[in-house]
Design a protein around this motif. Structure first.
Motif, short mmCIF file in Angstrom:
data_model
loop_
_atom_site.label_atom_id
_atom_site.label_comp_id
_atom_site.label_asym_id
_atom_site.label_seq_id
_atom_site.Cartn_x
_atom_site.Cartn_y
_atom_site.Cartn_z
N SER A 87 0.83 -1.20 0.00
CA SER A 87 0.00 0.00 0.00
C SER A 87 0.87 1.26 0.00
CB SER A 87 -0.87 -0.02 1.27
OG SER A 87 -1.53 1.21 1.40
N PRO A 88 0.46 2.29 -0.77
CA PRO A 88 1.29 3.50 -0.80
C PRO A 88 1.41 4.18 0.57
CG PRO A 88 -0.73 3.80 -2.09
CD PRO A 88 -0.68 2.36 -1.69
N ILE A 130 3.46 -2.35 3.54
CA ILE A 130 4.70 -1.82 2.97
C ILE A 130 4.41 -1.03 1.69
CG2 ILE A 130 6.92 -2.45 1.88
CD1 ILE A 130 7.16 -4.73 3.86
N SER A 131 5.08 0.11 1.57
CA SER A 131 5.03 0.94 0.37
C SER A 131 6.41 0.92 -0.28
CB SER A 131 4.68 2.38 0.77
OG SER A 131 5.00 3.26 -0.28
N GLY A 133 7.33 3.48 -2.19
CA GLY A 133 7.68 4.88 -2.44
C GLY A 133 6.45 5.76 -2.40
N VAL A 136 1.70 6.71 -6.35
CA VAL A 136 0.64 5.69 -6.41
C VAL A 136 0.74 4.88 -7.70
CG1 VAL A 136 -1.85 5.30 -6.39
CG2 VAL A 136 -0.86 7.09 -4.95
N GLY A 140 -0.84 -3.18 -6.44
CA GLY A 140 0.29 -3.57 -5.61
C GLY A 140 1.22 -4.61 -6.25
N1 ADE Z 1 0.10 0.15 -4.39
C1 ADE Z 1 -0.09 1.29 -5.08
N2 ADE Z 1 0.94 2.13 -4.93
C2 ADE Z 1 1.84 1.48 -4.12
C3 ADE Z 1 3.10 1.84 -3.60
N3 ADE Z 1 3.68 3.01 -3.85
N4 ADE Z 1 3.73 0.93 -2.80
C4 ADE Z 1 3.13 -0.24 -2.52
N5 ADE Z 1 1.95 -0.62 -2.99
C5 ADE Z 1 1.30 0.23 -3.79
#
Ligand code: ADE
Length: 224
Positions: A87-88, A130-131, A133, A136, A140
């Motif tokens: 996830s962002p 976890i993102s 960066g 968006v 994922g």
């Molecule tokens: N899903 C959408 N954007 C994402 C990101 N920057 N990092 C991880 N999952 C994502």
């Protein structure tokens, strides 16, 4: 290590695991990567995995039921160290997180899509987010492939030269020094003399110096 990746777009994850280091790691039996399509876990007529958001708003939301059914099926088979939602707004991936994850036995990576997943998935089914960066992505999947790559290359035996993951940028909080190969001169552009000198101690000093210089210039935060 075993890595289970849950997605509603499994084809997006085919190629990253079918080539080069990630493929070799699987062929050698050092990691098992399983991609799980969410669709068969849907119980509705059209096998959909998303629905409109309560309260309105643009974008579809991934439903909890197929995700829960898929995760439960996996958990019935083995215990997972972490169930990670890509996830962002998760914690930012770093070398240190990759190092931590490389010590785990079983991991699930859940790929989000559309406007994300029903919040109850995050509250009740996920142990970590976890993102990769502060931007968006459409989903994922690419982020999960990035996490998987950063982790799998650290597993013992995956890289031919065991020391090469240790000398990666960021492993010691530093950027790696520049590297050169033949020819020693191209278009009048020369390889630094010291690298051709055969003097190993001087070469190591030079690498250290370059590493520090690069880190100060490019990632000043790492040295402070
Ligand atoms: N899903 C959408 N954007 C994402 C990101 N920057 N990092 C991880 N999952 C994502």
């Amino acid at each position: 290590m075993r890595l289970d990746i849950i997605t509603c777009l499994p084809r997006l994850l085919e190629s990253p695991f079918s080539d080069s280091i990630l493929k070799r790691a699987q062929d050698k039996g050092l990691v098992t990567v399983k991609i799980h399509d969410l669709r068969p876990y849907s119980t509705n007529k059209h096998r959909t995995t998303d629905d409109y958001a309560f309260g309105g708003g643009a974008g579809m939301v991934m439903m909890i039921e197929p995700i829960d059914r898929c995760i439960s099926a996996l958990k019935a088979e083995r215990t997972y160290d972490d169930i990670i939602y890509m996830s962002p707004d998760g914690e930012l991936l770093s070398q240190s997180i990759a190092n931590q994850l490389s010590l785990k036995q079983n991991l699930i990576l859940l790929c989000g899509h559309y406007k994300g997943v029903d919040e109850r998935v995050r509250q009740h089914l996920i142990t970590r987010e976890i993102s990769i960066g502060d931007y968006v992505l459409s989903g994922g999947e690419l982020a999960a492939a990035v996490v998987a790559d950063s982790v799998i290359r650290l597993l013992p035996g995956v890289l031919n030269d065991e020391t090469s993951a240790l000398s990666d940028s960021f492993q010691d909080g530093m950027i790696a020094p520049p590297v050169y190969t033949r020819p020693a001169e191209y278009n009048g552009w020369k390889v630094p003399d010291v690298l051709l000198s055969g003097h190993q101690a001087k070469i190591e000093d030079w690498k250290q110096e370059q590493s520090l210089k690069r880190t100060k210039e490019r990632r000043p935060g790492l040295t402070s």
